[in-house]
Design an enzyme around this catalytic site. Sequence first.
Site, PDB file in Angstrom:
ATOM      1  N   GLY A   9      80.354   5.460  41.263  1.00 13.49           N
ATOM      2  CA  GLY A   9      80.347   6.209  40.019  1.00 13.49           C
ATOM      3  C   GLY A   9      80.430   7.693  40.306  1.00 13.49           C
ATOM      4  CB  CYS A  10      79.182  10.558  38.384  1.00 10.34           C
ATOM      5  SG  CYS A  10      78.985  12.337  38.536  1.00 10.34           S
ATOM      6  CG  PHE A  11      81.155  13.439  43.314  1.00 10.64           C
ATOM      7  CD1 PHE A  11      80.711  14.272  42.307  1.00 10.64           C
ATOM      8  CD2 PHE A  11      82.405  13.691  43.861  1.00 10.64           C
ATOM      9  CE1 PHE A  11      81.470  15.340  41.854  1.00 10.64           C
ATOM     10  CE2 PHE A  11      83.178  14.760  43.420  1.00 10.64           C
ATOM     11  CZ  PHE A  11      82.702  15.582  42.402  1.00 10.64           C
TER      12      PHE A  11
END
Length: 181
Positions: A9-11
């Site tokens: 997902g979002c880093f």
Amino acid sequence: MELATFGAGCFWCVEAVFQNLNGVEKVVSGYTGGRIANPTYKEVCSGLTGHNEVAQITFDPAKISFEELLEVFWKTHDPTTLNRQGNDVGTQYRSGIYYHNAEQKRLAEEYKQKLNDAHAFPQPIVTEILPLSVFYPAEDYHQNYFNLNGGQPYCQFVVKPKVDKVRQVFADKLKPRVSAD
């Protein structure tokens, strides 16, 4: 020191989840798996480059093993949703393990198979397990994001619950200065 590279997902979430683990020396947010060199965040967010948002983890295997990192990886995101994590949708948010050697590949594939065989998740795991081709660090403002921007709404509603979960579930793996609440 060794490297591990994960997309979950979002880093910002991935980075924050792994930063507090004992034996993790550094976490760098970045991109891998795409078609152009040195992509920008804007290009990756377009979904047209094929890159994935990832975190590259530098760790001391004498303090934390790759298997332990895999355990945290599997327990802190949904590896059954293709190209999404929660409200973050697009190929840049796909679940991926980008191995650095044959042993990491073997361990990742075995762990994924065990989870699928045990029906640990309601759906089959879609996590890709591929060799790391190239890693591009993200822009500076993405580094250490949660620690620098923890009060922002996305951090409060998306990142913080994951960090809190790690602090509770993996309290025995935290750096000494990070305690479970």
